[in-house]
Design an enzyme around this catalytic site. Structure first.
Site, PDB file in Angstrom:
ATOM      1  CG  ASN A   9      -2.041   0.989   1.317  1.00 15.35           C
ATOM      2  OD1 ASN A   9      -1.743   2.099   0.493  1.00 15.35           O
ATOM      3  ND2 ASN A   9      -2.767   0.754   2.188  1.00 15.35           N
ATOM      4  NE  ARG A  91      -5.993   2.397  -0.572  1.00 12.72           N
ATOM      5  CZ  ARG A  91      -6.027   3.014   0.317  1.00 12.72           C
ATOM      6  NH1 ARG A  91      -5.146   2.867   1.603  1.00 12.72           N
ATOM      7  NH2 ARG A  91      -7.112   3.844   0.635  1.00 12.72           N
ATOM      8  CG  HIS A 179     -11.498   6.130   2.049  1.00 14.92           C
ATOM      9  ND1 HIS A 179     -11.946   7.447   2.300  1.00 14.92           N
ATOM     10  CD2 HIS A 179     -10.061   6.150   2.334  1.00 14.92           C
ATOM     11  CE1 HIS A 179     -10.897   8.116   2.893  1.00 14.92           C
ATOM     12  NE2 HIS A 179      -9.801   7.428   2.913  1.00 14.92           N
ATOM     13  NE  ARG A 239      -6.064  13.600   1.293  1.00 10.37           N
ATOM     14  CZ  ARG A 239      -6.472  12.436   1.143  1.00 10.37           C
ATOM     15  NH1 ARG A 239      -7.487  12.184   0.539  1.00 10.37           N
ATOM     16  NH2 ARG A 239      -5.650  11.388   1.811  1.00 10.37           N
ATOM     17  CD  GLU A 377      -7.726   0.770   3.863  1.00 11.09           C
ATOM     18  OE1 GLU A 377      -6.437   1.038   4.467  1.00 11.09           O
ATOM     19  OE2 GLU A 377      -8.494   1.768   3.221  1.00 11.09           O
TER      20      GLU A 377
END
Ligand code: AMP
Length: 406
Positions: A9, A91, A179, A239, A377
């Site tokens: 990832n 990912r 996501h 962000r 994940e």
């Protein structure tokens, strides 16, 4: 062909790996690099969490994704852990409109993924650098790409579009949502532990350094707060979240900022950090009495509550509200504030369960089940890599006239 699976990832300034033994969902090695490009640290741990290796200081300063990954691979090889490696799952943030499921990466697929870089310029190039480094270190190992956008590809048109001329939609200016690997893990977990809720109307709030919320009906994403880029929706660590596009025009036309400066502002200087002027880390903000930190938390909570209302409306009601991500899993304050005074929506949280970070957080008679499900994940990636490996194995067996195992 049964063997170990490595998941990778690669974020904008971080890189995480996990090594899964054959047929096992508990990694035997995990590794993570932080602050890549700057004051980089790299740690590798075994299954018990004990350090196998740690690198920091001058030798790591300014290290790139490529050098960090090569170092990680070298350590795995030196420790004899990479011998049995059959697949590496990556990912990849953006799969565009075409990639709706994990794929086997070959040259053609890699070129197609490169063409999507303009859609996620801060993430996709790092993801692809990870794939290239892994391919060159392990040319005989299957490389599988898993997409953060794939989970959202079945959104109805109204949740997939902006009100721009349709030609732009055709060009790919759409609400992709991100996501997805996290939502997939939590959704699969919900199906296993509470199938009746999985079959219903669910909102998952993935609250971490990146944050979004997703409306899911019968296991399918129907709406997400994130849109064309990973900037939209909820405010995040650095962000901005939802922003009137007129602000960008103002920054360009009146303040004469260029595109790079605006990108840096929106991706790196905004969100919790921008509002608090202090930190992007919720732990720091929760621990101080600073009024700007308090205001940053207030805004974060306000936006989450507002999005929950909108997503519930798009679902036509709500059966379960689930928190995950670093903040969603660890901050009882944020969970409590999000759920505060939401009885009108059927949400009632139990303070003791919340304080104890239990799986079920709602009060016994709460019409909506409130839950905390830690996301993983890398397990979703490992499962996809395993499924692809079995598919390739079956194809090879068929090609030589053998019978694939059941
Ligand atoms: P993630 O991006 O999912 O790894 O989440 C990272 C964020 O989770 C950090 O930046 C922290 O703000 C937040 N976090 C982690 N632990 C806690 C905690 N105990 N309380 C509040 N926030 C936390």
């Amino acid at each position: 062909m049964k063997g170990s699976i490595l998941t990778l990832n690669a974020g904008s300034s971080s890189l995480k790996i996990a090594l899964f033994p054959p047929g096992d969902e508990s990694p035997i090695v995990t590794g993570s690099a932080e602050r890549i490009g700057g004051d980089c640290t790299l740690t590798i741990k075994d299954a018990s969490g004990a350090f196998i290796a740690e690198y920091k200081g001058d030798a790591m300063r300014g290290a790139t994704h490529e050098t960090v990954l090569r170092k990680l691979i070298h350590i795995l090889q030196q420790a004899g852990l990479a011998q049995n490696l059959v697949a590496i799952g990556h990912r990849v943030v953006h799969g565009g409109t075409d990639f709706v499921a994990p794929i086997l990466v070959d040259d053609a697929a890699l070129n197609q993924l490169v063409s999507l870089e303009p859609l996620a310029p801060l993430h996709q190039p790092h993801n692809l650098a990870g794939i290239r480094a892994a391919r060159s270190a392990f040319p005989d190992v299957l490389q599988i790409a898993c997409f953060d956008t794939a989970f959202h590809r079945n959104h109805p048109f109204v949740n997939d579009t902006f009100a721009l001329p349709l030609t732009l939609y055709a060009e790919g200016i759409r609400r992709y949502g991100f996501h997805g690997l996290s939502y997939e893990y939590v959704t699969q977990k919900l199906a296993a532990i509470r199938p009746e809720l999985h079959a219903g109307r669910v909102i998952i709030c993935h609250l971490g350094n990146g944050a979004s919320a997703c409306a899911i009906r019968d296991g399918q994403s129907i709406a997400s707060t994130m849109g064309f880029s990973a900037l939209d929706g909820l405010p995040m660590g650095t962000r901005c979240g939802q922003l009137d596009p007129g602000v960008i025009l103002y920054l360009l036309q009146q303040k004469k900022m260029n595109a790079d400066a605006i990108a840096d502002l929106l991706y790196n200087q905004s969100g919790l950090l921008g509002l608090s002027g202090l930190s992007n880390d919720m732990r720091v903000l929760e621990a101080t009495d600073d009024p700007a930190a308090k205001a940053a938390i207030d805004y974060f909570v306000f936006r989450i509550r507002r999005e929950i209302g909108g997503l519930a409306a798009s679902l036509g009601g709500l059966d379960a509200l689930i928190f995950c991500g670093g903040i969603g899993e660890n901050s009882c304050l944020i969970r409590a504030r999000v759920c505060d005074d939401m009885a009108w929506m059927g949400i009632a949280i139990d303070p003791q369960r919340n304080a104890a970070h239990e799986t079920i957080l709602s009060a016994p008679l709460s019409p909506v089940e409130v839950m905390m499900i830690p996301t993983q994940e890398d397990i979703v990636i490992a499962r996809a890599a395993n499924a692809m490996m079995e598919q390739v194995q079956a194809q090879r067996l068929r090609a030589i006239g053998g019978i694939p195992p059941l």
